[in-house]
Design a protein around this motif. Structure first.
Motif, PDB file in Angstrom:
ATOM      1  N   ALA A  17       0.813  -1.091  -0.058  1.00 54.84           N
ATOM      2  CA  ALA A  17      -0.031  -0.042   0.203  1.00 54.84           C
ATOM      3  C   ALA A  17       0.916   1.350  -0.149  1.00 54.84           C
ATOM      4  O   ALA A  17       0.558   2.128  -0.705  1.00 54.84           O
ATOM      5  CB  ALA A  17      -0.942   0.118   1.167  1.00 54.84           C
ATOM      6  N   THR A  18       1.918   1.360   0.904  1.00 55.61           N
ATOM      7  CA  THR A  18       2.891   2.509   0.948  1.00 55.61           C
ATOM      8  C   THR A  18       4.125   2.577   0.471  1.00 55.61           C
ATOM      9  O   THR A  18       4.761   3.723   0.396  1.00 55.61           O
ATOM     10  CB  THR A  18       2.971   2.765   2.477  1.00 55.61           C
ATOM     11  OG1 THR A  18       3.778   1.716   2.879  1.00 55.61           O
ATOM     12  CG2 THR A  18       1.521   2.947   3.270  1.00 55.61           C
ATOM     13  N   LEU A  23       2.381  -7.052   2.015  1.00 51.42           N
ATOM     14  CA  LEU A  23       3.635  -6.931   1.682  1.00 51.42           C
ATOM     15  C   LEU A  23       3.974  -7.592   0.583  1.00 51.42           C
ATOM     16  O   LEU A  23       3.482  -8.638   0.342  1.00 51.42           O
ATOM     17  CB  LEU A  23       4.431  -7.679   2.920  1.00 51.42           C
ATOM     18  CG  LEU A  23       4.368  -6.870   4.341  1.00 51.42           C
ATOM     19  CD1 LEU A  23       4.971  -7.657   5.409  1.00 51.42           C
ATOM     20  CD2 LEU A  23       4.769  -5.505   4.325  1.00 51.42           C
ATOM     21  N   ALA A  24       5.276  -7.389  -0.418  1.00 52.55           N
ATOM     22  CA  ALA A  24       5.607  -7.991  -1.280  1.00 52.55           C
ATOM     23  C   ALA A  24       7.346  -8.034  -1.218  1.00 52.55           C
ATOM     24  O   ALA A  24       7.820  -7.142  -0.715  1.00 52.55           O
ATOM     25  CB  ALA A  24       5.281  -7.173  -2.597  1.00 52.55           C
ATOM     26  N   MET A  40       2.639  -6.467  -9.178  1.00 56.29           N
ATOM     27  CA  MET A  40       2.428  -5.680  -7.893  1.00 56.29           C
ATOM     28  C   MET A  40       1.165  -4.804  -7.732  1.00 56.29           C
ATOM     29  O   MET A  40       0.244  -5.012  -6.821  1.00 56.29           O
ATOM     30  CB  MET A  40       3.682  -4.391  -7.908  1.00 56.29           C
ATOM     31  CG  MET A  40       3.631  -3.758  -6.697  1.00 56.29           C
ATOM     32  SD  MET A  40       4.097  -4.519  -5.092  1.00 56.29           S
ATOM     33  CE  MET A  40       4.343  -3.254  -3.940  1.00 56.29           C
ATOM     34  N   ASP A  41       0.605  -4.302  -8.971  1.00 59.38           N
ATOM     35  CA  ASP A  41      -0.487  -3.716  -9.084  1.00 59.38           C
ATOM     36  C   ASP A  41      -1.729  -4.624  -8.958  1.00 59.38           C
ATOM     37  O   ASP A  41      -2.783  -4.202  -8.062  1.00 59.38           O
ATOM     38  CB  ASP A  41      -0.576  -2.977 -10.479  1.00 59.38           C
ATOM     39  CG  ASP A  41       0.283  -1.850 -10.758  1.00 59.38           C
ATOM     40  OD1 ASP A  41       0.679  -1.430  -9.689  1.00 59.38           O
ATOM     41  OD2 ASP A  41       0.432  -1.651 -12.001  1.00 59.38           O
ATOM     42  N   LYS A  42      -1.632  -5.985  -9.324  1.00 58.02           N
ATOM     43  CA  LYS A  42      -2.674  -6.860  -8.897  1.00 58.02           C
ATOM     44  C   LYS A  42      -2.745  -7.335  -7.637  1.00 58.02           C
ATOM     45  O   LYS A  42      -3.724  -7.406  -7.075  1.00 58.02           O
ATOM     46  CB  LYS A  42      -2.337  -8.120  -9.906  1.00 58.02           C
ATOM     47  CG  LYS A  42      -3.338  -9.154 -10.013  1.00 58.02           C
ATOM     48  CD  LYS A  42      -4.286  -8.725 -11.111  1.00 58.02           C
ATOM     49  CE  LYS A  42      -5.667  -9.769 -11.453  1.00 58.02           C
ATOM     50  NZ  LYS A  42      -6.374  -8.876 -12.346  1.00 58.02           N
ATOM     51  N   ASN A  78      15.796   3.775  -1.658  1.00 58.63           N
ATOM     52  CA  ASN A  78      14.487   3.265  -1.826  1.00 58.63           C
ATOM     53  C   ASN A  78      13.524   3.898  -0.619  1.00 58.63           C
ATOM     54  O   ASN A  78      12.368   3.450  -0.764  1.00 58.63           O
ATOM     55  CB  ASN A  78      14.469   1.850  -2.034  1.00 58.63           C
ATOM     56  CG  ASN A  78      15.020   1.358  -3.317  1.00 58.63           C
ATOM     57  OD1 ASN A  78      14.340   1.492  -4.242  1.00 58.63           O
ATOM     58  ND2 ASN A  78      16.587   1.326  -3.225  1.00 58.63           N
ATOM     59  N   ARG A  79      13.821   4.784   0.253  1.00 58.68           N
ATOM     60  CA  ARG A  79      13.047   5.068   1.222  1.00 58.68           C
ATOM     61  C   ARG A  79      11.933   5.952   0.686  1.00 58.68           C
ATOM     62  O   ARG A  79      12.126   6.825   0.249  1.00 58.68           O
ATOM     63  CB  ARG A  79      13.856   5.527   2.290  1.00 58.68           C
ATOM     64  CG  ARG A  79      14.034   4.590   3.282  1.00 58.68           C
ATOM     65  CD  ARG A  79      14.280   5.122   4.842  1.00 58.68           C
ATOM     66  NE  ARG A  79      13.834   4.199   5.813  1.00 58.68           N
ATOM     67  CZ  ARG A  79      14.428   3.904   6.841  1.00 58.68           C
ATOM     68  NH1 ARG A  79      15.758   4.457   7.255  1.00 58.68           N
ATOM     69  NH2 ARG A  79      13.915   2.923   7.618  1.00 58.68           N
TER      70      ARG A  79
END
Ligand code: C2E
Ligand code: MG
Ligand code: MG
Ligand code: MG
Length: 277
Positions: A51-52, A254-255, A244-246, A276-277
């Motif tokens: 989500a974030t 989490l991914a 990721m969108d799916k 990457n933060r």
């Protein structure tokens, strides 16, 4: 044997295990000394909030850099370690290293949850909780900073015994995750009784999420099952933004996968995090 190259450049051998092949016999005896010779290393792969995009933590994945054969996959040497009882030694080394690294990151103010893989043999060792208490105290970490990944099959080989160890680890404050969910055989009755934090969907269902309607159904159903049991879900093997969108539309929590980063050495994680933060 047929030698081939896998995605991370490991040498892989097919078909399945032959304990009596010369290579395997040599490797099995060398594995005992690989730790002392500092040939084992832990790589870390980030886990990211769907989500974030925030970094939640990282999974510790062991690598064996063999002087003659190059990188050997844990899929090859972990089963060897389990057969030769080197696994106990290996697991406590992995725990020591990853706890030390976790403490180092926490000191820098990075609130990462570090996942560590346990093998079936570990789960059936009644001394494991004591070993872990010692390692945690020495490294000055809180068990709540760590997530222990266990597989369905490792529980189901001897559920009552595994359950005792799992229960103790939970009481000590460790988070528990079911790894490779969907690939082993498992009993939902046991799952329901276990003090889990997370289900981790196996990458075999995730990589073809967009091409296979069946995989999509399985992933979606697993996410719903986990949420209904009050668990968070991680999808492993996320390689593309489309996947990721799916996952986002399925409300996966989490991914983890090559889309974000391949597993990397401890020393490289800080730079990756900064970027990457
Ligand atoms: P696992 O715990 O399910 O770890 C995920 C595996 O997927 C890792 O393979 C990781 O490098 C790979 N992976 C990550 N992202 C992607 C992706 O986007 N696409 C694809 N195709 N693969 C991805 P690795 O590091 O080779 O580890 C293999 C297995 O070895 C692990 O599977 C785990 O079961 C075991 N293992 C690794 N380290 C340890 C350890 O310290 N102790 C124990 N007992 N087992 C370990
Ligand atoms: Mg794992
Ligand atoms: Mg897995
Ligand atoms: Mg796996």
């Amino acid at each position: 044997f047929v030698a081939g190259q896998s995605h991370e450049g490991y040498t892989t051998y097919a078909p399945s295990y032959d304990d009596h092949s010369p290579r395997r016999l040599t490797l099995m005896s060398e594995l005992r000394q690989a730790i002392e010779k500092e040939q084992l290393h832990i790589y870390y792969q980030p886990k990211v909030s769907v989500a974030t995009g925030q970094v939640y933590g990282a999974e510790a994945l062991v690598r064996w850099q063999h002087p003659k054969h190059g990188f050997i996959s844990p899929d090859e040497f972990i089963p060897m370690a389990e057969r030769t009882r080197v696994i106990k030694h290996l697991t406590s080394w992995v725990l020591k290293q990853s706890f030390k690294h976790c403490a180092e990151w926490r000191k820098r103010g990075w609130e990462l949850t570090i996942s560590v893989n346990l093998s079936a043999k570990d789960l059936h060792d009644p001394e494991l909780p004591d070993v872990m208490a010692g390692v945690a105290a020495a490294a000055n970490i809180k068990p709540g900073w760590m997530m222990l990944e266990i597989t369905e099959s490792s529980i189901m080989t001897d559920p009552e015994r595994a359950m005792e160890v799992i229960q103790r680890l939970h009481e000590m404050g460790y988070k528990l995750s079911i790894d490779d969910f969907g690939t082993g055989y498992s009993s939902l009755a046991y799952l329901k009784r276990m003090p889990l934090t997370e289900l981790k969907i196996d990458k075999s269902f995730v990589v073809d999420l967009l091409k296979s309607e069946n995989d999509a159904v399985i992933v979606k159903a697993t996410i719903n099952l986990a949420h209904n049991l009050g668990l968070q879900v991680t999808a492993e093997g996320v390689e593309t933004q489309d996947v990721m969108d799916k996952l986002s539309s399925y409300q996966c929590d989490l991914a983890q996968g090559y889309l974000f980063s391949k597993p990397m050495p401890f020393e490289d994680f800080g730079a990756w995090l900064a970027a990457n933060r």
